[in-house]
Design an enzyme around this catalytic site. Structure first.
Site, PDB file in Angstrom:
ATOM      1  N   ASP A 157      44.625 -10.486  74.651  1.00 20.07           N
ATOM      2  CA  ASP A 157      45.666  -9.689  75.307  1.00 20.07           C
ATOM      3  C   ASP A 157      47.014 -10.394  75.094  1.00 20.07           C
ATOM      4  O   ASP A 157      47.651 -10.218  74.060  1.00 20.07           O
ATOM      5  CB  ASP A 157      45.295  -9.540  76.779  1.00 20.07           C
ATOM      6  CG  ASP A 157      46.229  -8.638  77.561  1.00 20.07           C
ATOM      7  OD1 ASP A 157      47.064  -7.971  76.937  1.00 20.07           O
ATOM      8  OD2 ASP A 157      46.134  -8.600  78.803  1.00 20.07           O
ATOM      9  N   LYS A 194      44.070  -6.490  71.539  1.00 22.19           N
ATOM     10  CA  LYS A 194      44.955  -5.593  72.306  1.00 22.19           C
ATOM     11  C   LYS A 194      46.382  -6.059  72.066  1.00 22.19           C
ATOM     12  O   LYS A 194      46.807  -7.081  72.567  1.00 22.19           O
ATOM     13  CB  LYS A 194      44.585  -5.631  73.795  1.00 22.19           C
ATOM     14  CG  LYS A 194      45.388  -4.662  74.627  1.00 22.19           C
ATOM     15  CD  LYS A 194      44.731  -4.317  75.951  1.00 22.19           C
ATOM     16  CE  LYS A 194      44.838  -5.422  76.961  1.00 22.19           C
ATOM     17  NZ  LYS A 194      44.251  -5.015  78.263  1.00 22.19           N
TER      18      LYS A 194
HETATM   19  P1  5GP Z   1      44.907 -13.424  77.343  1.00 19.47           P
HETATM   20  O1  5GP Z   1      45.086 -14.899  77.588  1.00 19.47           O
HETATM   21  O2  5GP Z   1      44.803 -13.073  75.873  1.00 19.47           O
HETATM   22  O3  5GP Z   1      45.946 -12.603  78.044  1.00 19.47           O
HETATM   23  O4  5GP Z   1      43.581 -13.101  78.102  1.00 19.47           O
HETATM   24  C1  5GP Z   1      42.457 -12.597  77.518  1.00 19.47           C
HETATM   25  C2  5GP Z   1      41.411 -12.430  78.598  1.00 19.47           C
HETATM   26  O5  5GP Z   1      41.872 -11.525  79.621  1.00 19.47           O
HETATM   27  C3  5GP Z   1      40.179 -11.792  77.991  1.00 19.47           C
HETATM   28  O6  5GP Z   1      39.285 -12.755  77.478  1.00 19.47           O
HETATM   29  C4  5GP Z   1      39.634 -11.009  79.177  1.00 19.47           C
HETATM   30  O7  5GP Z   1      38.846 -11.853  79.979  1.00 19.47           O
HETATM   31  C5  5GP Z   1      40.868 -10.607  79.959  1.00 19.47           C
HETATM   32  N1  5GP Z   1      41.311  -9.249  79.571  1.00 19.47           N
HETATM   33  C6  5GP Z   1      42.451  -8.918  78.937  1.00 19.47           C
HETATM   34  N2  5GP Z   1      42.519  -7.587  78.733  1.00 19.47           N
HETATM   35  C7  5GP Z   1      41.366  -7.070  79.237  1.00 19.47           C
HETATM   36  C8  5GP Z   1      40.834  -5.736  79.301  1.00 19.47           C
HETATM   37  O8  5GP Z   1      41.407  -4.740  78.860  1.00 19.47           O
HETATM   38  N3  5GP Z   1      39.619  -5.595  79.909  1.00 19.47           N
HETATM   39  C9  5GP Z   1      38.936  -6.664  80.422  1.00 19.47           C
HETATM   40  N4  5GP Z   1      37.752  -6.404  80.988  1.00 19.47           N
HETATM   41  N5  5GP Z   1      39.396  -7.931  80.369  1.00 19.47           N
HETATM   42  C10 5GP Z   1      40.617  -8.122  79.779  1.00 19.47           C
END
Ligand code: 5GP
Length: 176
Positions: free
Chosen positions: A102, A130
């Site tokens: 994300d 994403k």
């Molecule tokens: P980042 O550090 O890239 O923002 O965080 C990624 C983590 O956030 C992912 O491994 C997941 O645990 C959570 N996350 C981010 N977007 C989503 C989503 O759309 N659905 C779910 N279930 N978890 C998400």
């Protein structure tokens, strides 16, 4: 109470096909095998299980649990590991397996941490990229699917510990 509707994004057959393709990409890049795959818990557990079986070559598997953080902590370069790997990675080709990228903050920090252990290489495999809220560049070597935004569940991904068991990936939509 807020109600949610699930809209299917990627069905089980589509995911299975894509995971096999990713395993093929990994095998082509690493014909020598001998990989260490590190899954980020909990969300990666289904993807990891399917990926290693599609890979069909000897590899070592470990998992890490990274607690959620406040952005203040991340900007100071800290990452809280609540369960660390136990497999030695020095001199090894490592692939970090994650459910969804994300902001990119978790993976970018975690890869830096792994690099301190002198692996031969560190690559990233993520089921879903994403893209819409990326804050930190993350080099995604193996990407299952791309979406721009939205909150997705299923195939290991949860919302408040629900929906991980679902065999497909769904977008959660607020119906209020
Ligand atoms: P980042 O550090 O890239 O923002 O965080 C990624 C983590 O956030 C992912 O491994 C997941 O645990 C959570 N996350 C981010 N977007 C989503 C989503 O759309 N659905 C779910 N279930 N978890 C998400």
């Amino acid at each position: 109470m807020t109600d949610y509707r699930k809209r299917i994004l990627f069905d089980a057959e589509t995911i299975a096909r894509r995971v096999k393709e990713l395993a093929g990409e990994i095998a082509a890049k690493h014909p020598e095998g001998d990989l260490v795959l590190i899954g980020i818990l909990k969300g990666s557990f289904v993807f990891m299980a399917d990926l290693v079986r599609a890979l069909d070559s000897p590899c070592q598997i470990d998992f890490v649990r990274i607690s959620s953080y406040k952005s203040a902590t991340v900007s100071s370069g800290e990452l809280e590991i609540t369960m660390d790997i136990s497999v030695p990675i020095g001199g090894k080709h490592v692939i970090v397996v994650d459910d969804i990228v994300d902001t990119g903050l978790t993976l970018s920090q975690y890869v830096k941490r792994l690099e301190k252990e002198s692996p031969a290489s560190v690559e990233i495999a993520a089921l879903i990229d994403k893209t819409g809220r990326r804050e930190q560049y993350v080099k995604l070597d193996y990407r299952g699917f791309s979406i721009e935004k939205g909150f997705v569940v299923g195939y290991g991904l949860d919302w408040d510990e629900r929906f991980r068991y679902l065999p497909a990936v769904y977008a959660l939509e607020d119906t209020e």
